[in-house]
Design a protein around this motif. Structure first.
Motif, short mmCIF file in Angstrom:
data_model
loop_
_atom_site.label_atom_id
_atom_site.label_comp_id
_atom_site.label_asym_id
_atom_site.label_seq_id
_atom_site.Cartn_x
_atom_site.Cartn_y
_atom_site.Cartn_z
N LEU A 21 42.75 49.02 16.44
CA LEU A 21 41.53 48.35 15.97
C LEU A 21 41.01 49.01 14.70
O LEU A 21 40.60 48.32 13.75
CB LEU A 21 40.47 48.37 17.07
N ARG A 22 41.00 50.34 14.65
CA ARG A 22 40.52 51.03 13.45
C ARG A 22 41.41 50.72 12.25
O ARG A 22 40.91 50.57 11.13
CB ARG A 22 40.46 52.54 13.69
N ARG A 23 42.70 50.61 12.48
CA ARG A 23 43.62 50.26 11.39
C ARG A 23 43.31 48.85 10.86
O ARG A 23 43.30 48.63 9.65
CB ARG A 23 45.06 50.33 11.91
N ILE A 24 43.06 47.92 11.77
CA ILE A 24 42.72 46.57 11.36
C ILE A 24 41.38 46.54 10.62
O ILE A 24 41.23 45.86 9.60
CB ILE A 24 42.69 45.64 12.59
N GLN A 25 40.40 47.30 11.13
CA GLN A 25 39.09 47.34 10.49
C GLN A 25 39.20 47.84 9.05
O GLN A 25 38.60 47.28 8.13
CB GLN A 25 38.14 48.23 11.28
N VAL A 26 39.99 48.91 8.84
CA VAL A 26 40.16 49.45 7.48
C VAL A 26 40.81 48.40 6.58
O VAL A 26 40.40 48.21 5.42
CB VAL A 26 40.98 50.75 7.51
N GLY A 27 41.80 47.69 7.09
CA GLY A 27 42.42 46.63 6.30
C GLY A 27 41.43 45.56 5.91
O GLY A 27 41.45 45.04 4.78
N TRP A 28 40.52 45.23 6.84
CA TRP A 28 39.50 44.22 6.57
C TRP A 28 38.48 44.72 5.56
O TRP A 28 38.06 43.98 4.66
CB TRP A 28 38.83 43.84 7.87
N PRO A 158 34.83 38.39 14.53
CA PRO A 158 34.64 38.45 15.99
C PRO A 158 35.65 39.33 16.71
O PRO A 158 35.35 39.85 17.78
CB PRO A 158 34.79 36.98 16.41
N GLY A 159 36.83 39.53 16.14
CA GLY A 159 37.83 40.38 16.77
C GLY A 159 37.79 41.82 16.32
O GLY A 159 38.61 42.63 16.78
N LEU A 160 36.85 42.17 15.45
CA LEU A 160 36.80 43.53 14.91
C LEU A 160 35.83 44.43 15.65
O LEU A 160 35.85 45.65 15.45
CB LEU A 160 36.40 43.49 13.42
N ALA A 161 34.94 43.86 16.46
CA ALA A 161 33.92 44.68 17.11
C ALA A 161 33.33 43.92 18.29
O ALA A 161 33.37 42.68 18.33
CB ALA A 161 32.81 45.04 16.12
N ASP A 164 27.60 44.01 20.23
CA ASP A 164 26.55 44.96 19.83
C ASP A 164 26.93 45.79 18.61
O ASP A 164 26.05 46.41 17.99
CB ASP A 164 26.21 45.89 21.00
N GLU A 165 28.21 45.83 18.26
CA GLU A 165 28.66 46.64 17.12
C GLU A 165 28.92 45.79 15.87
O GLU A 165 29.23 46.32 14.82
CB GLU A 165 29.95 47.38 17.49
N ARG A 166 28.77 44.49 16.00
CA ARG A 166 29.20 43.60 14.93
C ARG A 166 28.34 43.72 13.67
O ARG A 166 28.85 43.65 12.55
CB ARG A 166 29.23 42.16 15.43
N ASP A 167 27.03 43.91 13.82
CA ASP A 167 26.17 44.08 12.65
C ASP A 167 26.62 45.28 11.82
O ASP A 167 26.68 45.21 10.58
CB ASP A 167 24.71 44.27 13.07
N ALA A 168 26.95 46.39 12.51
CA ALA A 168 27.35 47.61 11.80
C ALA A 168 28.68 47.41 11.08
O ALA A 168 28.85 47.84 9.93
CB ALA A 168 27.45 48.77 12.78
N VAL A 169 29.64 46.75 11.73
CA VAL A 169 30.95 46.53 11.11
C VAL A 169 30.81 45.60 9.91
O VAL A 169 31.39 45.84 8.84
CB VAL A 169 31.95 45.95 12.14
N SER A 170 30.03 44.53 10.06
CA SER A 170 29.82 43.61 8.94
C SER A 170 29.14 44.31 7.77
O SER A 170 29.53 44.13 6.61
CB SER A 170 28.98 42.42 9.40
N SER A 171 28.14 45.15 8.07
CA SER A 171 27.44 45.88 7.01
C SER A 171 28.38 46.85 6.30
O SER A 171 28.31 47.01 5.07
CB SER A 171 26.25 46.65 7.60
N LYS A 172 29.26 47.50 7.06
CA LYS A 172 30.21 48.43 6.45
C LYS A 172 31.18 47.69 5.54
O LYS A 172 31.56 48.19 4.47
CB LYS A 172 30.97 49.18 7.54
N GLY A 173 31.59 46.48 5.95
CA GLY A 173 32.45 45.67 5.08
C GLY A 173 31.79 45.35 3.76
O GLY A 173 32.41 45.47 2.69
N TRP A 174 30.51 44.95 3.80
CA TRP A 174 29.79 44.68 2.56
C TRP A 174 29.65 45.93 1.72
O TRP A 174 29.76 45.89 0.49
CB TRP A 174 28.41 44.09 2.87
N ALA A 175 29.42 47.09 2.37
CA ALA A 175 29.31 48.34 1.63
C ALA A 175 30.61 48.67 0.90
O ALA A 175 30.60 49.10 -0.26
CB ALA A 175 28.93 49.49 2.58
#
Length: 459
Positions: A21-28, A158-161, A164-175
């Protein structure tokens, strides 16, 4: 017994899934890093003023150009072209989203459109003289490809978090996006300011900056190509829906659009977002044009201001993500819209030829920009029926990150009628006021429950 058994409940499996999951998140995240170069360098800074200057070179004695036999002010050509590109991209996004959800080829389509957009952007190096029609054509292709590519990338959220963690993941993507776009802008600012030292004319420096965004986009898209799975929407370890043939996708698209009527609360939220975010995107895409034509600022001041937006937006996205954890995404978004109204008011009364005030405006934009968009994206991800992520995000993307069309159209019409960019910028207030009022009426908890998704603790 081996400690690497694949039994579903075994700790080794959970650890492996976590790493995957962390590998996919970094790719995203890196996908945002890659595509943000087009949004910041091309749409926000260089192309608007440069294409406008080219259109003015080609204008007649009355200051009009005549694309496709139409007579329009040269100063309106860029916003009109942005609107036209988005109108064309609507159908492309919806069809691509349907094909992706049906075939499970999200990554292949996403990266294919990314490279189409990158090639068109690199082609902007050949703009010059009075080639405003070439500039308009490349903008249409690049912005359409950008819209489709980013809409498909949103389907992965939706598959990245967990909810309850989705706001943080989305914000990190924008950052990540603002960091990547900002880093390229620093390099472009050095090139533009020192163009004489490099033996380049100002126009050549601008064309290199435009092309660099396409090169950046193409190079960093390699990372999501290697790290993202073909199908979006499923966490590691979850069952994958069987791929279906692409034939019949138009019929499936028709069924999806009709099926959206079964989720009126999702549509209500979407209406709010399409309204206020069209205003946001118009401010972002027309800010450089406003600064150059109305405030009399040079290209260096404009690039510096946009760089400030990029830097402040990194912190703004993360800050509003933290605020959302305490107060909920909806209330945080509503607060950010109040900030946008204040920003527009400052832009309207701002004195000309004083870049320091434009820098203040840039900081205000950056503070609310990343957070309002990141939270809007994550909140919408809760309102989508499972298995329809790309199709729904294709509708969502109609008014996201450089693909708005109503705002640029209103902006261009206001300038066409009044000849004043101040009138054009204040006309955008209507989008924020209506968007705020509609969002206020959305019962988010009921909307999430209506599509059968788990409800996060904070809304």
């Amino acid at each position: 017994m081996s400690t690497t058994t694949d039994h579903p409940g075994h700790p080794a499996t959970a650890t492996d899934d976590g790493r995957a999951l962390r590998r996919i998140q970094v790719g995203w995240y890196v996908n945002d890093w890659a595509s943000a170069a087009f949004s910041s360098t091309v749409l926000t800074v260089f192309l608007g003023p440069y294409l406008t200057s080219i259109a003015k070179e080609a204008a007649d004695a009355q200051g009009d150009v005549h694309p496709l036999g139409l007579s329009i002010r040269a100063g309106s050509f860029y916003p009109y072209t942005v609107s036209f590109s988005v109108l064309l991209s609507v159908g492309a996004m919806l069809l691509a989203g349907t094909v992706a959800d049906r075939t499970g080829r999200h990554k292949e389509l996403m990266c294919g459109f990314a490279y189409l957009g990158a090639i068109a952007t690199m082609g902007m190096f050949f703009l010059g003289g009075d080639r405003y029609l070439l500039g308009g054509a490349l903008l249409v292709v690049a912005n359409l490809a950008y819209a489709v590519s980013v809409a498909l990338s949103y389907a992965y959220l939706p598959g990245l978090a967990s909810p309850d963690e989705r706001d943080a993941v989305s914000s990190k993507g924008w950052a990540y996006g603002y960091a990547g776009g900002g880093l390229l802008l620093i390099a472009n600012l050095v090139l533009f300011q020192g163009h004489d030292a490099f033996g380049l004319s100002e126009g050549t420096a601008v064309r290199i900056c435009l092309a660099s965004a396409g090169l950046w986009w193409a190079l960093f898209t390699i990372v999501p190509m290697l790290r993202l799975p073909s199908r979006a929407g499923a966490l590691p370890g979850q069952a994958v829906v069987k791929d279906e043939p692409a034939a019949g996708s138009l019929r499936e698209l028709g069924r999806t659009l009709r099926g959206m009527r079964r989720h009126p609360l999702t549509l209500l939220y979407l209406a709010a977002f399409l309204c206020y975010n069209d205003g946001i995107q118009t401010v972002v895409s027309q800010a450089a044009l406003y600064g150059s034509e109305e405030l009399g600022l040079d290209q260096t001041a404009l690039v510096t201001a946009v760089l400030l937006v990029q830097v402040v937006a990194i912190g703004g996205a993360l800050l509003l993500g933290r605020i959302a954890r305490r107060y909920g995404a909806k209330r945080t978004i509503l607060g950010s819209l109040v900030g946008w109204v204040a920003t527009l008011a400052l832009g309207y009364v701002m004195p000309a030829h004083q870049p320091v005030w434009f820098y203040v405006l840039a900081c205000m934009i950056g503070l609310v920009l990343g957070g309002s968009q990141a939270l809007s994206r994550s909140l919408f991800s809760h309102l989508i029926p499972a298995g329809k992520e790309a199709e729904y995000f294709s509708v969502y993307k109609v008014s996201d990150r450089g693909t708005s069309w109503m705002g640029p159209l209103v902006f261009g019409l206001a300038y066409q009628v009044t000849g004043s960019y101040r009138s054009a910028i204040i006309s955008l207030l209507v989008f924020f006021v209506i968007g705020f009022a509609v969002l206020l009426k959305v019962p988010v908890r009921r909307a999430i429950e209506a599509v059968g998704n788990p409800v996060p603790e904070r809304l």
